[in-house]
Motif scaffolding. Structure first.
Motif, PDB file in Angstrom:
ATOM      1  N   ASP A 124      -5.944   5.355  -4.179  1.00  0.00           N
ATOM      2  CA  ASP A 124      -7.210   4.759  -3.766  1.00  0.00           C
ATOM      3  C   ASP A 124      -6.924   3.486  -2.966  1.00  0.00           C
ATOM      4  O   ASP A 124      -6.903   2.393  -3.512  1.00  0.00           O
ATOM      5  CB  ASP A 124      -8.048   4.447  -5.012  1.00  0.00           C
ATOM      6  CG  ASP A 124      -9.311   3.684  -4.672  1.00  0.00           C
ATOM      7  OD1 ASP A 124      -9.823   3.860  -3.544  1.00  0.00           O
ATOM      8  OD2 ASP A 124      -9.779   2.906  -5.524  1.00  0.00           O
ATOM      9  N   SER A 125      -6.702   3.639  -1.667  1.00  0.00           N
ATOM     10  CA  SER A 125      -6.319   2.499  -0.830  1.00  0.00           C
ATOM     11  C   SER A 125      -7.162   2.443   0.435  1.00  0.00           C
ATOM     12  O   SER A 125      -7.184   3.392   1.228  1.00  0.00           O
ATOM     13  CB  SER A 125      -4.840   2.623  -0.446  1.00  0.00           C
ATOM     14  OG  SER A 125      -4.521   1.716   0.600  1.00  0.00           O
ATOM     15  N   PHE A 126      -7.840   1.324   0.618  1.00  0.00           N
ATOM     16  CA  PHE A 126      -8.577   1.091   1.855  1.00  0.00           C
ATOM     17  C   PHE A 126      -7.617   1.056   3.044  1.00  0.00           C
ATOM     18  O   PHE A 126      -7.911   1.593   4.115  1.00  0.00           O
ATOM     19  CB  PHE A 126      -9.328  -0.239   1.727  1.00  0.00           C
ATOM     20  CG  PHE A 126      -9.990  -0.744   2.976  1.00  0.00           C
ATOM     21  CD1 PHE A 126     -10.891   0.036   3.677  1.00  0.00           C
ATOM     22  CD2 PHE A 126      -9.724  -2.029   3.434  1.00  0.00           C
ATOM     23  CE1 PHE A 126     -11.524  -0.451   4.823  1.00  0.00           C
ATOM     24  CE2 PHE A 126     -10.353  -2.523   4.567  1.00  0.00           C
ATOM     25  CZ  PHE A 126     -11.243  -1.736   5.265  1.00  0.00           C
ATOM     26  N   ARG A 127      -6.451   0.452   2.853  1.00  0.00           N
ATOM     27  CA  ARG A 127      -5.490   0.345   3.954  1.00  0.00           C
ATOM     28  C   ARG A 127      -4.996   1.717   4.405  1.00  0.00           C
ATOM     29  O   ARG A 127      -4.873   1.979   5.594  1.00  0.00           O
ATOM     30  CB  ARG A 127      -4.313  -0.540   3.553  1.00  0.00           C
ATOM     31  CG  ARG A 127      -4.719  -1.998   3.361  1.00  0.00           C
ATOM     32  CD  ARG A 127      -3.528  -2.920   3.097  1.00  0.00           C
ATOM     33  NE  ARG A 127      -3.948  -4.312   3.142  1.00  0.00           N
ATOM     34  CZ  ARG A 127      -4.135  -5.022   4.259  1.00  0.00           C
ATOM     35  NH1 ARG A 127      -3.904  -4.466   5.433  1.00  0.00           N
ATOM     36  NH2 ARG A 127      -4.542  -6.264   4.218  1.00  0.00           N
ATOM     37  N   PRO A 153      -6.484   9.756   0.685  1.00  0.00           N
ATOM     38  CA  PRO A 153      -7.588  10.208   1.547  1.00  0.00           C
ATOM     39  C   PRO A 153      -7.802   9.252   2.710  1.00  0.00           C
ATOM     40  O   PRO A 153      -7.621   8.041   2.585  1.00  0.00           O
ATOM     41  CB  PRO A 153      -8.808  10.170   0.619  1.00  0.00           C
ATOM     42  CG  PRO A 153      -8.311   9.898  -0.749  1.00  0.00           C
ATOM     43  CD  PRO A 153      -6.945   9.330  -0.640  1.00  0.00           C
ATOM     44  N   GLY A 154      -8.214   9.819   3.826  1.00  0.00           N
ATOM     45  CA  GLY A 154      -8.657   9.022   4.960  1.00  0.00           C
ATOM     46  C   GLY A 154     -10.158   9.121   5.088  1.00  0.00           C
ATOM     47  O   GLY A 154     -10.798  10.003   4.511  1.00  0.00           O
ATOM     48  N   ARG A 155     -10.731   8.217   5.834  1.00  0.00           N
ATOM     49  CA  ARG A 155     -12.176   8.278   6.057  1.00  0.00           C
ATOM     50  C   ARG A 155     -12.548   9.562   6.759  1.00  0.00           C
ATOM     51  O   ARG A 155     -11.778  10.103   7.561  1.00  0.00           O
ATOM     52  CB  ARG A 155     -12.604   7.086   6.895  1.00  0.00           C
ATOM     53  CG  ARG A 155     -12.649   5.823   6.055  1.00  0.00           C
ATOM     54  CD  ARG A 155     -13.044   4.668   6.898  1.00  0.00           C
ATOM     55  NE  ARG A 155     -14.098   5.084   7.805  1.00  0.00           N
ATOM     56  CZ  ARG A 155     -14.283   4.562   9.009  1.00  0.00           C
ATOM     57  NH1 ARG A 155     -13.485   3.619   9.433  1.00  0.00           N
ATOM     58  NH2 ARG A 155     -15.265   4.989   9.764  1.00  0.00           N
ATOM     59  N   ARG A 158       2.363   2.146  -3.322  1.00  0.00           N
ATOM     60  CA  ARG A 158       1.416   2.848  -4.199  1.00  0.00           C
ATOM     61  C   ARG A 158       1.384   4.334  -3.889  1.00  0.00           C
ATOM     62  O   ARG A 158       1.079   5.144  -4.759  1.00  0.00           O
ATOM     63  CB  ARG A 158       0.025   2.228  -4.080  1.00  0.00           C
ATOM     64  CG  ARG A 158      -0.039   0.823  -4.701  1.00  0.00           C
ATOM     65  CD  ARG A 158      -1.408   0.199  -4.546  1.00  0.00           C
ATOM     66  NE  ARG A 158      -2.442   1.060  -5.067  1.00  0.00           N
ATOM     67  CZ  ARG A 158      -3.664   1.176  -4.545  1.00  0.00           C
ATOM     68  NH1 ARG A 158      -3.998   0.468  -3.478  1.00  0.00           N
ATOM     69  NH2 ARG A 158      -4.535   1.980  -5.091  1.00  0.00           N
ATOM     70  N   HIS A 178      -7.853  -7.115   9.188  1.00  0.00           N
ATOM     71  CA  HIS A 178      -6.975  -6.867   8.036  1.00  0.00           C
ATOM     72  C   HIS A 178      -5.513  -6.638   8.379  1.00  0.00           C
ATOM     73  O   HIS A 178      -4.721  -6.360   7.476  1.00  0.00           O
ATOM     74  CB  HIS A 178      -7.491  -5.650   7.252  1.00  0.00           C
ATOM     75  CG  HIS A 178      -8.880  -5.824   6.708  1.00  0.00           C
ATOM     76  ND1 HIS A 178      -9.173  -6.712   5.691  1.00  0.00           N
ATOM     77  CD2 HIS A 178     -10.063  -5.247   7.043  1.00  0.00           C
ATOM     78  CE1 HIS A 178     -10.470  -6.662   5.430  1.00  0.00           C
ATOM     79  NE2 HIS A 178     -11.036  -5.778   6.230  1.00  0.00           N
ATOM     80  N   GLU A 208     -11.354  -3.249  12.004  1.00  0.00           N
ATOM     81  CA  GLU A 208     -10.558  -3.310  10.769  1.00  0.00           C
ATOM     82  C   GLU A 208      -9.154  -3.852  11.068  1.00  0.00           C
ATOM     83  O   GLU A 208      -8.573  -4.581  10.257  1.00  0.00           O
ATOM     84  CB  GLU A 208     -10.451  -1.932  10.119  1.00  0.00           C
ATOM     85  CG  GLU A 208     -11.776  -1.201   9.910  1.00  0.00           C
ATOM     86  CD  GLU A 208     -12.749  -1.914   8.982  1.00  0.00           C
ATOM     87  OE1 GLU A 208     -12.389  -2.947   8.393  1.00  0.00           O
ATOM     88  OE2 GLU A 208     -13.888  -1.429   8.854  1.00  0.00           O
ATOM     89  N   ALA A 243       0.845  -1.202   0.000  1.00  0.00           N
ATOM     90  CA  ALA A 243       0.000   0.000   0.000  1.00  0.00           C
ATOM     91  C   ALA A 243       0.876   1.247   0.000  1.00  0.00           C
ATOM     92  O   ALA A 243       0.584   2.222  -0.702  1.00  0.00           O
ATOM     93  CB  ALA A 243      -0.935  -0.013   1.207  1.00  0.00           C
ATOM     94  N   ALA A 295      -6.593   4.505   3.860  1.00  0.00           N
ATOM     95  CA  ALA A 295      -7.751   5.312   4.265  1.00  0.00           C
ATOM     96  C   ALA A 295      -8.195   5.015   5.695  1.00  0.00           C
ATOM     97  O   ALA A 295      -8.964   5.782   6.270  1.00  0.00           O
ATOM     98  CB  ALA A 295      -8.926   5.075   3.312  1.00  0.00           C
ATOM     99  N   ASP A 336      -7.447   5.127   9.122  1.00  0.00           N
ATOM    100  CA  ASP A 336      -6.783   5.533  10.350  1.00  0.00           C
ATOM    101  C   ASP A 336      -7.620   5.012  11.512  1.00  0.00           C
ATOM    102  O   ASP A 336      -8.843   4.900  11.412  1.00  0.00           O
ATOM    103  CB  ASP A 336      -6.596   7.052  10.412  1.00  0.00           C
ATOM    104  CG  ASP A 336      -7.874   7.816  10.088  1.00  0.00           C
ATOM    105  OD1 ASP A 336      -8.708   7.291   9.319  1.00  0.00           O
ATOM    106  OD2 ASP A 336      -8.037   8.921  10.610  1.00  0.00           O
ATOM    107  N   VAL A 337      -6.957   4.670  12.586  1.00  0.00           N
ATOM    108  CA  VAL A 337      -7.658   4.018  13.690  1.00  0.00           C
ATOM    109  C   VAL A 337      -7.845   5.033  14.810  1.00  0.00           C
ATOM    110  O   VAL A 337      -6.935   5.326  15.582  1.00  0.00           O
ATOM    111  CB  VAL A 337      -6.869   2.785  14.177  1.00  0.00           C
ATOM    112  CG1 VAL A 337      -7.603   2.106  15.333  1.00  0.00           C
ATOM    113  CG2 VAL A 337      -6.682   1.811  13.025  1.00  0.00           C
TER     114      VAL A 337
END
Lengths: 219, 219
Positions: B172-175, B129-131, B117, B192, B188, B114, B177, B179-180
């Motif tokens: 464009d990465s879910f990983r 981007p983050g959520r 990329r 993951h 998550e 990730a 994006a 943040d905890v």
């Protein structure tokens, strides 16, 4: 590749009820599925909508009232409704069947580029995880694989693939991970999409609002 | 490429207080930053942690008590603390400065793949981007670009890049994006990730629990 877009047409998006009434939820859900169909069409695929009730959209619609898992499994390679595999019969035993993609109807952030990343890997099963343990999109090339959308489906799908000896690939996409189910998801549509769903939210009065942490969509 | 990992070391992860006490939040935050540093090291980079207080980890630490935005801006190309640019002086005017990457310390799902990329595009500004409107990671090659982490920073960062004439690319990465920050994010990590943060959660008694919609981490 066949592409299936399951759509719960009757009471869509109930978890958005804190911010949208029933009519609004139906309209917003339809805007999202049309955005998804547009993005799929731009990748050169001809998706079929599998809906629990008739729905007006730019794609063939198959009405299937069964729960999501059953309706999808019937359409996977080797499933009961897989005519292509049935026609090919025993001669196709050594070949992989035609792949089937399943793309959820509420991926309002899906772009052609994100979907191309789903279609690209040559694995037996390609998985696009969704937030909260979901499986928002997948491609199946292995006749032994079946879906189970209950609970943490992404974990179950990895296990099912392992059990049937199917190779897997995972698509790491924020756009495909973002299914729009809860009020907190709406802001992602406003920030990262520019189709019908984003326009619908803006017309309904939603805008990006700052909070202590992440921003939200409010009206 | 220089890589900066900002870390709020003093009262980390306050939004996790519904499920973790202060000591636990500190321990969990440290597990996450170590996972991020490991993933960065696997990409061949030598990150520097910029922390609000001393922190024990496998990387050089610069203590900077200023707010995140200021501490980061000082370290961007052309920032006050950008020694490389200062040394190069006027001769470097036509060349792009050494790029600087900023990767948040709570990206517990970050993998070397990730992060590669993030590092790959040659744009002046690369945004992950983050959520909820955040900017979880970025790479800056343009001396005019500055960050502003308040509010919907991803939108502001796109606007700032446009204003200074910097080209942009988006990862464009879910990983990246993910943040905890909030209790809902912990699942998550369990689903993951397989590093220290995931192990810490499991040892603290967290497990994946089904709900009506997305699954959750509970103990």
């Amino acid at each position: 590749m066949r592409v299936v877009v399951p759509f719960g047409a009757e009471r869509p998006k109930t978890r958005l009820s804190p911010v949208l009434d029933a009519d609004e939820r139906r309209a917003f859900a339809r805007a999202m599925v049309r955005d998804v169909l547009d993005a799929l069409a731009s990748t050169g695929h001809d998706p079929t909508v599998v809906a629990t009730a008739p729905v007006d959209c730019d794609a063939p619609v198959e009405v299937d009232e069964r729960p999501l898992t059953e309706a999808v499994n019937d359409r996977l390679p080797g499933g009961a409704g897989d005519d292509a595999a049935a026609d090919a019969g025993a001669a196709a035993e050594d070949d992989r069947p035609d792949p089937v993609a399943v793309v959820m109807a509420d991926l309002a952030l899906a772009t052609p580029a994100a979907l191309e990343r789903l279609f690209a890997p040559d694995a037996d099963v390609v998985l696009a995880p969704g937030r909260g343990g979901g499986t928002n999109a997948l491609v199946v090339r292995h006749p032994g694989f079946r879906v189970d959308y209950h609970g943490a489906s992404i974990r179950d799908h990895r296990a099912i693939a392992r059990d049937v000896g199917a190779s897997t690939a995972t698509v790491d996409s924020f756009r495909l991970a973002t299914d729009v189910d809860e009020p907190g998801d709406l802001v992602e549509v406003l920030l990262h999409a520019d189709g019908r769903a984003a326009a619908w939210l803006r017309e309904a009065g939603f805008a990006v609002t700052a909070t202590d942490g992440r921003v939200e969509a409010t009206r």
